[in-house]
Write an enzyme that holds these catalytic residues in place. Structure first.
Site, PDB file in Angstrom:
ATOM      1  N   ASP A   9       0.793  -1.249   0.000  1.00  0.00           N
ATOM      2  CA  ASP A   9       0.000   0.000   0.000  1.00  0.00           C
ATOM      3  C   ASP A   9       0.823   1.296   0.000  1.00  0.00           C
ATOM      4  O   ASP A   9       0.502   2.236   0.756  1.00  0.00           O
ATOM      5  CB  ASP A   9      -0.957   0.011   1.215  1.00  0.00           C
ATOM      6  CG  ASP A   9      -1.988  -1.118   1.185  1.00  0.00           C
ATOM      7  OD1 ASP A   9      -1.973  -1.921   0.232  1.00  0.00           O
ATOM      8  OD2 ASP A   9      -2.803  -1.198   2.118  1.00  0.00           O
ATOM      9  N   LYS A 106      -7.011  -5.025  -3.003  1.00  0.00           N
ATOM     10  CA  LYS A 106      -7.771  -5.568  -1.875  1.00  0.00           C
ATOM     11  C   LYS A 106      -8.651  -4.468  -1.306  1.00  0.00           C
ATOM     12  O   LYS A 106      -8.376  -3.285  -1.522  1.00  0.00           O
ATOM     13  CB  LYS A 106      -6.812  -6.091  -0.800  1.00  0.00           C
ATOM     14  CG  LYS A 106      -5.924  -4.981  -0.251  1.00  0.00           C
ATOM     15  CD  LYS A 106      -4.911  -5.475   0.736  1.00  0.00           C
ATOM     16  CE  LYS A 106      -4.056  -4.359   1.270  1.00  0.00           C
ATOM     17  NZ  LYS A 106      -4.791  -3.295   1.969  1.00  0.00           N
ATOM     18  N   CYS A 151      -1.971  -2.715   7.623  1.00  0.00           N
ATOM     19  CA  CYS A 151      -1.902  -3.653   6.495  1.00  0.00           C
ATOM     20  C   CYS A 151      -0.616  -4.466   6.474  1.00  0.00           C
ATOM     21  O   CYS A 151      -0.643  -5.641   6.096  1.00  0.00           O
ATOM     22  CB  CYS A 151      -2.143  -2.903   5.191  1.00  0.00           C
ATOM     23  SG  CYS A 151      -3.872  -2.367   5.079  1.00  0.00           S
TER      24      CYS A 151
HETATM   25  C1  VGL Z   1      -4.646   0.681   5.722  1.00  0.00           C
HETATM   26  C2  VGL Z   1      -6.247   1.509   7.115  1.00  0.00           C
HETATM   27  C3  VGL Z   1      -7.203   1.379   6.143  1.00  0.00           C
HETATM   28  C4  VGL Z   1      -3.210   0.301   5.519  1.00  0.00           C
HETATM   29  C5  VGL Z   1      -5.595   0.526   4.729  1.00  0.00           C
HETATM   30  O1  VGL Z   1      -2.760   0.224   4.353  1.00  0.00           O
HETATM   31  O2  VGL Z   1      -2.522   0.069   6.540  1.00  0.00           O
HETATM   32  N1  VGL Z   1      -4.978   1.157   6.911  1.00  0.00           N
HETATM   33  N2  VGL Z   1      -6.855   0.891   4.950  1.00  0.00           N
END
Ligand code: VGL
Ligand code: ZN
Length: 197
Positions: A9, A106, A151
Site C-alpha cells: 500500500d 484488496k 496492512c
Molecule cells: C490501511 C487503514 C485502512 C493500511 C488501509 O494500508 O494500513 N490502513 N486501509
C-alpha cells in the site's frame, strides 16, 4: 529458497497530503526501490475501495477513527481513502513499478475491509495471493510499506500462519500508531513468528 518482496500500500493517500496520511510515509519509497533488486520476485498491493465502503466513517455518519462492530468483528472507521480510480489510490509516483510481477488489489468488497494482502477482515475470504505465491514456489517473504500497524501487520501475521518464512523490514515501513496499535502489532507479529528486521 525463493524470496519475494511484498510492498504494501505505498499509495498517495497514505503519504503526506493524502486522506489517511502516515507520518513519513513517503520517506521509504526510494529505499523500497533500491531493495527490489535483491529479490526473486516483487509484488505490490493496492488498497482499493469502492465509494461508500463500509470501513469509511462517512458511510455511517460517524467520526473518523471511531470503532464499529461489524458482523466479522470490531472495525476502525477511517476517513474516505484509496477510492477506486482516484489519485489517492494511485501508487506513489516515485515507486518503481517496472520490477513488479504482480499488483494485487484488496478492499474492493463493499461490506468487508481487507487489511491483509491474503484475507479480508473476516479472516476467511481469500484474495488469491496465497495461491499465486505457492504456484510460483515462493516460500519466503519480506514485507515493507504502509502502514506497519495495519496492512503490513495483518499481511505478515497471515503469511506466517500460512507457513511462509516471513520478515518485516521495519526501516522500510511507517506506522499510523493509533491507540497503541504499533506496540500491539509488533507483539502480535512476534508471537506469530514474524522476524522484524
Ligand atoms: C490501511 C487503514 C485502512 C493500511 C488501509 O494500508 O494500513 N490502513 N486501509
Ligand atoms: Zn483501506
Amino acid at each position: 529458497m525463493t524470496h519475494a518482496l511484498l510492498v504494501i500500500d505505498v499509495q498517495n493517500d497514505f503519504c503526506p497530503g493524502g486522506a489517511l496520511a502516515v507520518t513519513g510515509g513517503d520517506e521509504i519509497v526510494l529505499g523500497i526501490n533500491a531493495a527490489m533488486t535483491d529479490f526473486d520476485a516483487v509484488i505490490l498491493t493496492q488498497d482499493w475501495h469502492p465509494a461508500g465502503h463500509s470501513s469509511f466513517a462517512s458511510t455511517h455518519d460517524a467520526d473518523p477513527m471511531s470503532m464499529m462492530d461489524m458482523p466479522y468483528g470490531p472495525q476502525v472507521l477511517w476517513p474516505d481513502h484509496c477510492i477506486q480510480g482516484s489519485i489517492g489510490a494511485q501508487l506513489h509516483a516515485d515507486l518503481t513499478t517496472d520490477r513488479a510481477d504482480l499488483i494485487i488489489r484488496k478492499g474492493y468488497n463493499p461490506a468487508i475491509d481487507s487489511y491483509s494482502a491474503f484475507f479480508e477482515n473476516d479472516k476467511t475470504t481469500p484474495t488469491g495471493l496465497e495461491g499465486y505465491l505457492r504456484t510460483r514456489g515462493i516460500d519466503t517473504l519480506t514485507l515493507v510499506g504502509l502502514a506497519t500497524d495495519f496492512c503490513v501487520n495483518y499481511s505478515a501475521v497471515d503469511a506466517a500462519r500460512l507457513g511462509f518464512k516471513t520478515n518485516v523490514n521495519m526501516d522500510l515501513c511507517r506506522a499510523i500508531d493509533f491507540d497503541g496499535s504499533l506496540d500491539a502489532a509488533k507483539a502480535g507479529m512476534h508471537d506469530a513468528g514474524v522476524t522484524l528486521g
